[in-house]
Write a protein that holds these residues in place. Sequence first.
Motif, PDB file in Angstrom:
ATOM      1  N   GLY A 272      -1.476 -18.463  -5.859  1.00 49.71           N
ATOM      2  CA  GLY A 272      -2.721 -19.092  -6.311  1.00 49.71           C
ATOM      3  C   GLY A 272      -2.734 -19.220  -7.820  1.00 49.71           C
ATOM      4  N   GLU A 273      -3.308 -20.293  -8.283  1.00 54.55           N
ATOM      5  CA  GLU A 273      -3.244 -20.587  -9.712  1.00 54.55           C
ATOM      6  C   GLU A 273      -4.001 -19.585 -10.560  1.00 54.55           C
ATOM      7  N   ALA A 274      -5.121 -19.100 -10.037  1.00 54.35           N
ATOM      8  CA  ALA A 274      -5.936 -18.209 -10.855  1.00 54.35           C
ATOM      9  C   ALA A 274      -5.629 -16.741 -10.571  1.00 54.35           C
ATOM     10  N   SER A 275      -4.491 -16.479  -9.914  1.00 52.33           N
ATOM     11  CA  SER A 275      -4.208 -15.086  -9.598  1.00 52.33           C
ATOM     12  C   SER A 275      -3.787 -14.348 -10.860  1.00 52.33           C
ATOM     13  N   LEU A 276      -3.987 -13.033 -10.828  1.00 52.55           N
ATOM     14  CA  LEU A 276      -3.526 -12.186 -11.914  1.00 52.55           C
ATOM     15  C   LEU A 276      -2.227 -11.559 -11.457  1.00 52.55           C
ATOM     16  N   GLU A 277      -1.239 -11.531 -12.323  1.00 58.07           N
ATOM     17  CA  GLU A 277       0.024 -10.930 -11.905  1.00 58.07           C
ATOM     18  C   GLU A 277      -0.058  -9.414 -12.046  1.00 58.07           C
ATOM     19  N   LEU A 278      -0.853  -8.815 -11.154  1.00 62.73           N
ATOM     20  CA  LEU A 278      -1.077  -7.382 -11.219  1.00 62.73           C
ATOM     21  C   LEU A 278       0.131  -6.618 -10.711  1.00 62.73           C
ATOM     22  N   GLU A 279       0.394  -5.492 -11.306  1.00 61.62           N
ATOM     23  CA  GLU A 279       1.445  -4.618 -10.797  1.00 61.62           C
ATOM     24  C   GLU A 279       0.862  -3.243 -10.543  1.00 61.62           C
ATOM     25  N   MET A 280       1.209  -2.676  -9.392  1.00 64.42           N
ATOM     26  CA  MET A 280       0.696  -1.359  -9.040  1.00 64.42           C
ATOM     27  C   MET A 280       1.756  -0.632  -8.236  1.00 64.42           C
ATOM     28  N   PHE A 281       1.736   0.699  -8.277  1.00 55.93           N
ATOM     29  CA  PHE A 281       2.895   1.387  -7.706  1.00 55.93           C
ATOM     30  C   PHE A 281       2.987   1.273  -6.197  1.00 55.93           C
ATOM     31  N   ILE A 282       1.883   0.977  -5.524  1.00 61.00           N
ATOM     32  CA  ILE A 282       1.959   0.773  -4.075  1.00 61.00           C
ATOM     33  C   ILE A 282       2.824  -0.452  -3.781  1.00 61.00           C
ATOM     34  N   ALA A 283       2.899  -1.376  -4.754  1.00 57.63           N
ATOM     35  CA  ALA A 283       3.690  -2.599  -4.578  1.00 57.63           C
ATOM     36  C   ALA A 283       4.929  -2.570  -5.471  1.00 57.63           C
ATOM     37  N   MET A 284       5.548  -1.401  -5.547  1.00 57.37           N
ATOM     38  CA  MET A 284       6.837  -1.259  -6.232  1.00 57.37           C
ATOM     39  C   MET A 284       7.757  -0.493  -5.311  1.00 57.37           C
ATOM     40  N   ASP A 285       9.063  -0.652  -5.532  1.00 56.70           N
ATOM     41  CA  ASP A 285      10.032   0.155  -4.807  1.00 56.70           C
ATOM     42  C   ASP A 285      10.483   1.311  -5.707  1.00 56.70           C
ATOM     43  N   PRO A 286      11.104   2.350  -5.100  1.00 59.70           N
ATOM     44  CA  PRO A 286      11.706   3.376  -5.936  1.00 59.70           C
ATOM     45  C   PRO A 286      12.786   2.724  -6.822  1.00 59.70           C
ATOM     46  N   PRO A 287      13.061   3.212  -8.028  1.00 63.06           N
ATOM     47  CA  PRO A 287      12.556   4.474  -8.590  1.00 63.06           C
ATOM     48  C   PRO A 287      11.257   4.333  -9.396  1.00 63.06           C
ATOM     49  N   LYS A 288      10.879   3.091  -9.766  1.00 64.72           N
ATOM     50  CA  LYS A 288       9.687   2.953 -10.612  1.00 64.72           C
ATOM     51  C   LYS A 288       8.439   3.474  -9.879  1.00 64.72           C
ATOM     52  N   HIS A 289       8.357   3.144  -8.586  1.00 66.07           N
ATOM     53  CA  HIS A 289       7.257   3.652  -7.772  1.00 66.07           C
ATOM     54  C   HIS A 289       7.129   5.169  -7.898  1.00 66.07           C
ATOM     55  N   ASP A 290       8.258   5.844  -7.795  1.00 66.89           N
ATOM     56  CA  ASP A 290       8.247   7.313  -7.740  1.00 66.89           C
ATOM     57  C   ASP A 290       7.680   7.902  -9.032  1.00 66.89           C
ATOM     58  N   ALA A 291       8.118   7.359 -10.161  1.00 69.85           N
ATOM     59  CA  ALA A 291       7.688   7.900 -11.451  1.00 69.85           C
ATOM     60  C   ALA A 291       6.183   7.723 -11.641  1.00 69.85           C
ATOM     61  N   GLN A 292       5.676   6.542 -11.294  1.00 68.58           N
ATOM     62  CA  GLN A 292       4.240   6.291 -11.506  1.00 68.58           C
ATOM     63  C   GLN A 292       3.379   7.078 -10.529  1.00 68.58           C
ATOM     64  N   ARG A 293       3.838   7.157  -9.287  1.00 68.22           N
ATOM     65  CA  ARG A 293       3.054   7.907  -8.307  1.00 68.22           C
ATOM     66  C   ARG A 293       2.960   9.378  -8.702  1.00 68.22           C
ATOM     67  N   LYS A 294       4.082   9.912  -9.164  1.00 65.22           N
ATOM     68  CA  LYS A 294       4.081  11.329  -9.550  1.00 65.22           C
ATOM     69  C   LYS A 294       3.119  11.595 -10.708  1.00 65.22           C
ATOM     70  N   ALA A 295       2.912  10.589 -11.551  1.00 65.61           N
ATOM     71  CA  ALA A 295       2.037  10.781 -12.707  1.00 65.61           C
ATOM     72  C   ALA A 295       0.585  10.981 -12.300  1.00 65.61           C
ATOM     73  N   VAL A 296       0.139  10.313 -11.241  1.00 63.90           N
ATOM     74  CA  VAL A 296      -1.280  10.393 -10.862  1.00 63.90           C
ATOM     75  C   VAL A 296      -1.561  11.279  -9.653  1.00 63.90           C
ATOM     76  N   SER A 297      -0.526  11.598  -8.872  1.00 71.46           N
ATOM     77  CA  SER A 297      -0.806  12.327  -7.623  1.00 71.46           C
ATOM     78  C   SER A 297      -1.426  13.717  -7.831  1.00 71.46           C
ATOM     79  N   PRO A 298      -1.173  14.420  -8.972  1.00 70.41           N
ATOM     80  CA  PRO A 298      -1.835  15.732  -9.104  1.00 70.41           C
ATOM     81  C   PRO A 298      -3.359  15.663  -9.059  1.00 70.41           C
ATOM     82  N   ALA A 299      -3.956  14.524  -9.410  1.00 69.19           N
ATOM     83  CA  ALA A 299      -5.422  14.415  -9.385  1.00 69.19           C
ATOM     84  C   ALA A 299      -5.968  14.593  -7.977  1.00 69.19           C
ATOM     85  N   VAL A 300      -5.185  14.215  -6.970  1.00 65.14           N
ATOM     86  CA  VAL A 300      -5.670  14.324  -5.588  1.00 65.14           C
ATOM     87  C   VAL A 300      -4.874  15.356  -4.791  1.00 65.14           C
ATOM     88  N   ALA A 301      -4.153  16.214  -5.509  1.00 67.43           N
ATOM     89  CA  ALA A 301      -3.398  17.276  -4.835  1.00 67.43           C
ATOM     90  C   ALA A 301      -4.350  18.389  -4.409  1.00 67.43           C
TER      91      ALA A 301
END
Lengths: 108, 417
Positions: free
Chosen positions: B92-121
């Motif tokens: 879509g033309e007006a879409s934002l090219e958002l990036e989030m770790f749920i939509a990444m593969d390892p290893p980048k996913h792993d590093a970002q997830r580890k950064a925030v997961s302690p908040a909900v541990a």
Amino acid sequence: MPTVIFIEPDGAEYPIAVKSGTTARDAAVNNGVPGIDGDCGGECACATCHVHVDAAWMSRAGMAEPGGMEANLLQFAEGSTENSRLACQITMTDDLDGLMLRIPDGQH
Amino acid sequence: MTTDTLTRDPASTVPLSQMDVSDPKLFQSDTIGSYFTRLRREDPVHYCPESAYGPYWSVTKFNDIMQVEVNHQTFSSESKLGGITLQDMQSGEASLELEMFIAMDPPKHDAQRKAVSPAVAPSNLVLLEPIIRERAGFILDSLPVGEEIDWVDRVSIELTTMTLATLFDFPWEERRKLTRWSDVATATPETGVVSSFEQRREELLDCAQYFKGLWDKRANEPPKPDLISMMVHSPATRDMPYLEFLGNLILLIVGGNDTTRNSISGGVLALNQNPAEYRKLMADPGLIPKMIPEIIRWQTPLTHMRRTALMDAEIGGKKIRKGDKVVMWYLSGNRDDEVIDRPNEFIIDRPNSRHHLSFGFGVHRCMGNRVAELQLRIIWEEILKRFSKVEVVGAPERTLSNFIRGFTRLPVKLRGH
């Protein structure tokens, strides 16, 4: 029948004798050991059966294979250390009779 | 149901080759179930060559879904390939090219997830529990007994928004902004939540701007156990590009808002539709911890996750080609009678109730699952202390979405003890 001993954070021990070939996860879930949920059914897919292998047993119970699914999942589990395993990936044999597995604080 | 209505039901008459389960209206009317029942029986891994979202595979059985979940080397979540929903993320033309770790593969996913997961541990949740309980009590004590109210707005949204504001340490009086951004993030113009993709883009940029302010503030403060402070101070996330920053925020907002909200409402509806189960619960509140996973299975607040095949593969005997879009329908897998006994019944003391697909499995398994369970457990414990019944008094209104399975309205009356 080898026995696996689960140790709760408060020190309570749950010794469970199982048939050789049973996973430590099944031993815990089928006997109501608190703190081992095993949500995925023992498929190495959820990390809700995280345990710390007692230091004396590390050489026999082994480590999670680096880069494998078990290690992938353990990296996100709270309190993960080099002694961490998923209980679903430990199969009990006579060689492991007396294995001590510590349940991390706050698995729930 | 009579034979006559059965034969006229499009779910049983449409040729399999034309069966497309992506229409959001099928979810809004809650008629999607019979389509999935047929697919599980006749074509469990089903190819739809043409849809509003392009061609896609539907994986409908529990064990086939599990196989896709654990094989992230073959089935990618990468946003540039389309991401994790049926609707491609970057279209879509007006879409934002958002990036989030749920939509990444390892290893980048792993590093970002580890950064925030302690908040909900779990260790952080122990600290949160009394706060959530106090707020749940406050919400319930402010409700009128015997008058019709909208449970979605007054309780489900309010509790999850309060919890999210707590996790972010978000300015308290402005917390409903989080609700709005969550709704906007998953909305398309047809839902009426936004009038255009441009409006959606504008509001999400406002969201980013607002959080940028909080981010800068946290950067000048010592680290604290809230999600923003954790991202500011972690090497894996502190230098995130702007759209990655916004993407991960939206992930946490939607993940924390639009899911548990609907399980809170869905539980009330399920207990009303199954009065014997409600009586069982009233007779033994000790069943609450077992009931919570059953509510989450029953509701399945996210209907699916999508992957893109990085190489040729096989699922359930079907040949998947490199580049194919593969949709794992959790809502269907959670009704698969080969894995779940009597799956179409809501049973609050179901043995093995934790074995469901609603949180997904593998490295992308829901990070906030324990927060979700905690909120549901607390709200039900506090409800039972106060009310003999939360009685549904009108038809629920459901969300127009093939991704979020939820409610926009649920009229109830509270009965005192």
